[in-house]
Structures are given as C-alpha cells and as structure tokens.
Design a protein around this motif. Structure first.
Motif, PDB file in Angstrom:
ATOM      1  N   LEU A  56       0.830  -1.203   0.000  1.00  0.00           N
ATOM      2  CA  LEU A  56       0.000   0.000   0.000  1.00  0.00           C
ATOM      3  C   LEU A  56       0.867   1.256   0.000  1.00  0.00           C
ATOM      4  O   LEU A  56       0.637   2.176  -0.801  1.00  0.00           O
ATOM      5  CB  LEU A  56      -0.928   0.004   1.219  1.00  0.00           C
ATOM      6  N   ILE A  57       1.877   1.291   0.855  1.00  0.00           N
ATOM      7  CA  ILE A  57       2.764   2.449   0.915  1.00  0.00           C
ATOM      8  C   ILE A  57       3.560   2.583  -0.380  1.00  0.00           C
ATOM      9  O   ILE A  57       3.721   3.688  -0.916  1.00  0.00           O
ATOM     10  CB  ILE A  57       3.690   2.358   2.137  1.00  0.00           C
ATOM     11  N   GLY A  59       2.648   1.512  -3.354  1.00  0.00           N
ATOM     12  CA  GLY A  59       1.725   1.936  -4.403  1.00  0.00           C
ATOM     13  C   GLY A  59       1.411   3.411  -4.331  1.00  0.00           C
ATOM     14  O   GLY A  59       1.317   4.089  -5.359  1.00  0.00           O
ATOM     15  N   ILE A  60       1.256   3.933  -3.118  1.00  0.00           N
ATOM     16  CA  ILE A  60       1.004   5.371  -2.967  1.00  0.00           C
ATOM     17  C   ILE A  60       2.234   6.172  -3.349  1.00  0.00           C
ATOM     18  O   ILE A  60       2.138   7.183  -4.049  1.00  0.00           O
ATOM     19  CB  ILE A  60       0.566   5.683  -1.517  1.00  0.00           C
ATOM     20  N   ALA A  61       3.413   5.721  -2.901  1.00  0.00           N
ATOM     21  CA  ALA A  61       4.649   6.448  -3.193  1.00  0.00           C
ATOM     22  C   ALA A  61       4.954   6.450  -4.685  1.00  0.00           C
ATOM     23  O   ALA A  61       5.391   7.467  -5.247  1.00  0.00           O
ATOM     24  CB  ALA A  61       5.812   5.839  -2.424  1.00  0.00           C
ATOM     25  N   GLN A  63       2.717   6.009  -7.021  1.00  0.00           N
ATOM     26  CA  GLN A  63       1.491   6.423  -7.704  1.00  0.00           C
ATOM     27  C   GLN A  63       1.008   5.362  -8.695  1.00  0.00           C
ATOM     28  O   GLN A  63       0.598   5.676  -9.811  1.00  0.00           O
ATOM     29  CB  GLN A  63       1.677   7.778  -8.382  1.00  0.00           C
ATOM     30  N   ILE A  65      -1.830   2.819  -8.835  1.00  0.00           N
ATOM     31  CA  ILE A  65      -3.090   2.568  -8.140  1.00  0.00           C
ATOM     32  C   ILE A  65      -3.315   1.074  -7.898  1.00  0.00           C
ATOM     33  O   ILE A  65      -3.746   0.675  -6.816  1.00  0.00           O
ATOM     34  CB  ILE A  65      -4.262   3.181  -8.928  1.00  0.00           C
ATOM     35  N   GLY A  68      -1.407  -0.218  -4.913  1.00  0.00           N
ATOM     36  CA  GLY A  68      -2.010   0.266  -3.676  1.00  0.00           C
ATOM     37  C   GLY A  68      -3.294  -0.480  -3.336  1.00  0.00           C
ATOM     38  O   GLY A  68      -3.526  -0.854  -2.180  1.00  0.00           O
ATOM     39  N   ILE A  69      -4.131  -0.712  -4.329  1.00  0.00           N
ATOM     40  CA  ILE A  69      -5.377  -1.452  -4.104  1.00  0.00           C
ATOM     41  C   ILE A  69      -5.068  -2.896  -3.697  1.00  0.00           C
ATOM     42  O   ILE A  69      -5.681  -3.441  -2.783  1.00  0.00           O
ATOM     43  CB  ILE A  69      -6.274  -1.402  -5.353  1.00  0.00           C
ATOM     44  N   PHE A  72      -3.986  -2.904  -0.139  1.00  0.00           N
ATOM     45  CA  PHE A  72      -5.114  -2.704   0.758  1.00  0.00           C
ATOM     46  C   PHE A  72      -5.918  -3.988   0.915  1.00  0.00           C
ATOM     47  O   PHE A  72      -6.313  -4.361   2.023  1.00  0.00           O
ATOM     48  CB  PHE A  72      -6.001  -1.573   0.239  1.00  0.00           C
TER      49      PHE A  72
END
Length: 100
Positions: A56-57, A59-61, A63, A65, A68-69, A72
């Motif tokens: 998740l981190i 994927g956010i860093a 960018q 998606i 990140g999904i 999660f």
C-alpha cells in the motif's frame, strides 16, 4: 502436585460434557491439532497484513493505483485472518444449556 479424587471426577465430567456437546471440538483437542492450525493462520494473517502495508505504501509512493489497491486488499485479508477466530465466538450468542 497430583489431583485429588474430587478434582479428577470433576475433570472427567467436564470431558464427558464436552464430548457430548461438541464431539468435533473434543476430537480436535484430544489430537492437539487446534493449536497448530491457529498458529499457522495467525502467522499467515500477520505476514499478509505486513506485506499489504508495504504494498500500500509503495503503491502510494510510486502512484501505481493497482499496487495500492492490491496492498489494501491483502491488508484486509490478513487482518480478517487474525481476528476472525476471536470474533466468531463472540457474536455467535450463548449456547443453549441442558437442564438435568
């Protein structure tokens, strides 16, 4: 310290009550397989949760998606595996008792 005769009798009565009320649980407890499956599920749940946090981190860093999904969802699966055993018995309601 050995058990007294009264304690031994009470223990035998408890074992018989358990065997009559829930034979499947009684078999699992006598074979010792309950602890092994609980440890494996807890380990897998914890590892899934931690890997999910990292994804998740990441994927956010980065960018991305989908990463990140995926992280999660993996976190959700891991946390479900960790708490599912404890919550299942808590919300099942009281068991009916036998009145002799």
């Amino acid at each position: 310290m050995p058990l007294s005769d009264r304690e031994r009798k009470v223990l035998e009565e408890l074992e018989l009550d358990l065997a009559s009320e829930d034979p499947r649980l009684a078999r699992q407890l006598s074979s010792g397989s309950v602890g092994q499956s609980f440890r494996a599920r807890s380990y897998f749940g914890a590892m899934s949760f931690l890997i999910g946090v990292v994804l998740l981190i990441a994927g956010i860093a980065a960018q991305i998606i989908l990463v990140g999904i995926g992280g999660f969802l993996l976190m959700g699966t891991g946390s479900y595996l960790l708490v599912e055993r404890g919550l299942a018995g808590r919300f099942a309601g009281p068991k009916p008792t036998k009145h002799a």
